[in-house]
Design a protein around this motif. Structure first.
Motif, PDB file in Angstrom:
ATOM      1  N   ILE A  31       0.833  -1.208   0.000  1.00  0.00           N
ATOM      2  CA  ILE A  31       0.000   0.000   0.000  1.00  0.00           C
ATOM      3  C   ILE A  31       0.868   1.258   0.000  1.00  0.00           C
ATOM      4  CG2 ILE A  31      -1.567   1.366   1.451  1.00  0.00           C
ATOM      5  CD1 ILE A  31      -2.882  -1.380   2.232  1.00  0.00           C
ATOM      6  N   ARG A  32       1.917   1.248   0.808  1.00  0.00           N
ATOM      7  CA  ARG A  32       2.782   2.431   0.850  1.00  0.00           C
ATOM      8  C   ARG A  32       3.494   2.648  -0.479  1.00  0.00           C
ATOM      9  NH1 ARG A  32       5.400   2.325   6.983  1.00  0.00           N
ATOM     10  NH2 ARG A  32       3.587   3.268   7.985  1.00  0.00           N
ATOM     11  N   ALA A  33       3.935   1.555  -1.109  1.00  0.00           N
ATOM     12  CA  ALA A  33       4.591   1.684  -2.415  1.00  0.00           C
ATOM     13  C   ALA A  33       3.603   2.212  -3.446  1.00  0.00           C
ATOM     14  CB  ALA A  33       5.165   0.334  -2.849  1.00  0.00           C
ATOM     15  N   ALA A  34       2.362   1.728  -3.380  1.00  0.00           N
ATOM     16  CA  ALA A  34       1.338   2.172  -4.337  1.00  0.00           C
ATOM     17  C   ALA A  34       1.033   3.661  -4.147  1.00  0.00           C
ATOM     18  CB  ALA A  34       0.066   1.341  -4.160  1.00  0.00           C
ATOM     19  N   VAL A  50     -12.579   0.880  -6.618  1.00  0.00           N
ATOM     20  CA  VAL A  50     -11.502  -0.094  -6.507  1.00  0.00           C
ATOM     21  C   VAL A  50     -10.259   0.554  -7.113  1.00  0.00           C
ATOM     22  CG1 VAL A  50     -12.004  -1.251  -8.702  1.00  0.00           C
ATOM     23  CG2 VAL A  50     -10.811  -2.497  -6.878  1.00  0.00           C
ATOM     24  N   THR A  51      -9.111   0.247  -6.550  1.00  0.00           N
ATOM     25  CA  THR A  51      -7.871   0.788  -7.106  1.00  0.00           C
ATOM     26  C   THR A  51      -6.944  -0.364  -7.448  1.00  0.00           C
ATOM     27  OG1 THR A  51      -6.537   0.892  -5.087  1.00  0.00           O
ATOM     28  CG2 THR A  51      -8.091   2.710  -5.459  1.00  0.00           C
ATOM     29  N   SER A  52      -5.928  -0.047  -8.215  1.00  0.00           N
ATOM     30  CA  SER A  52      -4.924  -1.053  -8.546  1.00  0.00           C
ATOM     31  C   SER A  52      -4.288  -1.606  -7.273  1.00  0.00           C
ATOM     32  CB  SER A  52      -3.866  -0.424  -9.454  1.00  0.00           C
ATOM     33  OG  SER A  52      -3.403   0.811  -8.898  1.00  0.00           O
ATOM     34  N   ALA A  53      -4.242  -0.801  -6.215  1.00  0.00           N
ATOM     35  CA  ALA A  53      -3.622  -1.258  -4.966  1.00  0.00           C
ATOM     36  C   ALA A  53      -4.474  -2.321  -4.269  1.00  0.00           C
ATOM     37  CB  ALA A  53      -3.384  -0.070  -4.030  1.00  0.00           C
ATOM     38  N   ASP A  54      -5.806  -2.169  -4.307  1.00  0.00           N
ATOM     39  CA  ASP A  54      -6.684  -3.188  -3.703  1.00  0.00           C
ATOM     40  C   ASP A  54      -6.381  -4.563  -4.294  1.00  0.00           C
ATOM     41  OD1 ASP A  54      -8.321  -0.543  -3.839  1.00  0.00           O
ATOM     42  OD2 ASP A  54      -9.435  -1.729  -2.373  1.00  0.00           O
ATOM     43  N   ILE A  55      -6.352  -4.603  -5.616  1.00  0.00           N
ATOM     44  CA  ILE A  55      -6.140  -5.872  -6.318  1.00  0.00           C
ATOM     45  C   ILE A  55      -4.760  -6.436  -5.991  1.00  0.00           C
ATOM     46  CG2 ILE A  55      -6.069  -6.967  -8.602  1.00  0.00           C
ATOM     47  CD1 ILE A  55      -8.778  -5.748  -8.054  1.00  0.00           C
ATOM     48  N   GLU A  56      -3.773  -5.551  -6.000  1.00  0.00           N
ATOM     49  CA  GLU A  56      -2.396  -5.984  -5.773  1.00  0.00           C
ATOM     50  C   GLU A  56      -2.231  -6.570  -4.368  1.00  0.00           C
ATOM     51  OE1 GLU A  56       0.348  -2.802  -6.575  1.00  0.00           O
ATOM     52  OE2 GLU A  56       2.106  -4.039  -6.076  1.00  0.00           O
TER      53      GLU A  56
END
Lengths: 268, 268
Positions: A31-34, A50-56
């Protein structure tokens, strides 16, 4: 007490807790990197974000759970369940409060829980932007950033009780229960509405007297019962519905026992 | 434009802003030191909280203002006004959200503003526990941690507008306007209630579409109009009352212009 969790030894519970803490560490890193490199934000068909971070995060945590416990189940907000019939189920909301995460409001969090035959064994809520984590394991207490939580819940004058509410949108999302929001807001006017698991964290650490979570999915509440009970509070499930096309939706109140009873009476 | 502030030169405004930033730095130091060593918490006769840190911050900031500008006025939450007839008035709430500060909820903040003949010239909201500061000066823009704020306020579907509300307690504290809370909560169900100036910060940086502050004291709103207007938003004072035994209480809506008009219509 006829609780299936009592058949699980302390060292086994501690191992699960340690794994949950590693998952939370990994979620925090992702999350911090995103956040540092920027996040792609989309609205889902139901209007939520939804964000790319949720999926990741969910993809990464699922892989870690299944590598370590290949026969355990995983239930998450963003992807289909794995091993749905297993006794042990890891339940996660990789980013609870995605809308706030997207707008850089720091109260979003990662919710992680391990349930055994439907009962919570481990619960973690981690807030990467607040450097704040609460965690609990069955019979082992609740902790905040490594320190045991024993909320004092000081005597609060009537009418001044600090209550965390779901927004009115929760009460009208699936059916029109707006009158219940109005009744609770009237009875407990010193309310706060965060729309994230930060509300649950506040109850677990005693920064709020009680919380109401209305018509949310199982992952939203997966860690909260254990966090509150292990901190000495009470948790009451007030509604448990299966909605066609949606799935299971839960409503609960939790916190200082005397208040939980009054809130539950308003909602039942 | 017939605005008294236009008679004040840019370099003078910049000097006032620099002083306000020094005050905010000092408030942050005092607040962080107080948190580190523990805070004494009391309820005031009106039921609200005050801590040893509130008093300490206001005493320190008053002294700094009057040492630098002995003929300016100071209006603060905790102490009597100084130089009440002066054209320049420093208005401060040393810790806004004292109740949350007392319970270690990090959204509390220090509000500082300089008004000239009743118009805001400088505004700062600082959140020591979030390492977050917004500041603005008349004609010089709004900034968040040193970066210019230009909120995008992306198109939000009807019903999903992110609106920051005062709690229902605000609407019933001095007179029973609870029906207005109910009307706003119904019309804008995706609301958040923080009970601190963090709500205003969120509007100023575009993390919320609009905010409603109901029946609060002048220091609660002293920085917000300038922060929102300098960020490109709109601020509308919807009520301005003088209550015997209390003083002036204000109600305002602010944020994305189209929403401000709709909210103001509900409240007027």
């Amino acid at each position: 007490m006829n609780d299936a969790r009592n058949g699980i030894g302390r060292s086994e519970t501690e191992a699960y807790l340690a794994h949950a803490m590693e998952l939370a560490d990994e979620a925090r890193r992702v999350i911090r990197a995103a956040r540092a490199r920027g996040v792609r934000i989309e609205r889902k068909p139901d209007g939520t974000f939804v964000t790319s971070a949720d999926i990741e995060v969910e993809t990464r945590l699922r892989a870690l759970v299944l590598a370590r416990y290949p026969d355990h189940g995983v239930i998450g907000e963003e992807q289909a369940p794995s091993n749905p019939g297993a006794d042990f189920q890891w339940i996660m909301d990789p980013i609870d409060g995605t809308e706030d995460f997207a707008f850089d409001i720091p109260t979003f969090g990662c919710i992680l829980a391990l349930h055994y035959r439907g009962q919570p064994l481990v619960g973690v809520i981690d807030h990467p932007a607040l450097d704040l984590r609460v965690n609990a394991a069955y019979g082992l207490g609740a902790y905040r950033n490594g320190e045991r939580v024993r909320p004092a819940w000081p005597a609060t004058p009537a009418g001044a009780e600090r209550v965390m509410l779901s927004a009115r949108a929760n009460f009208t999302r699936y059916m029109d229960d707006g009158h219940l929001f109005d009744a609770v807001a009237r009875a407990f006017p010193n309310h706060r509405i965060y729309r994230t698991c930060f509300a649950h964290t506040c109850v677990a650490i005693g920064a709020a007297d009680a919380g109401v979570e209305y018509h949310d999915r199982p992952w939203d509440l997966a860690a909260s019962r254990l966090l509150v009970e292990e901190a000495g509070g009470q948790f009451a499930l007030v509604r448990d519905l299966a909605l066609p096309g949606v799935g299971r939706i839960l409503s609960a109140v939790f916190g200082r026992p005397a208040l939980v009873e009054r809130l539950a009476a308003l909602l039942r």
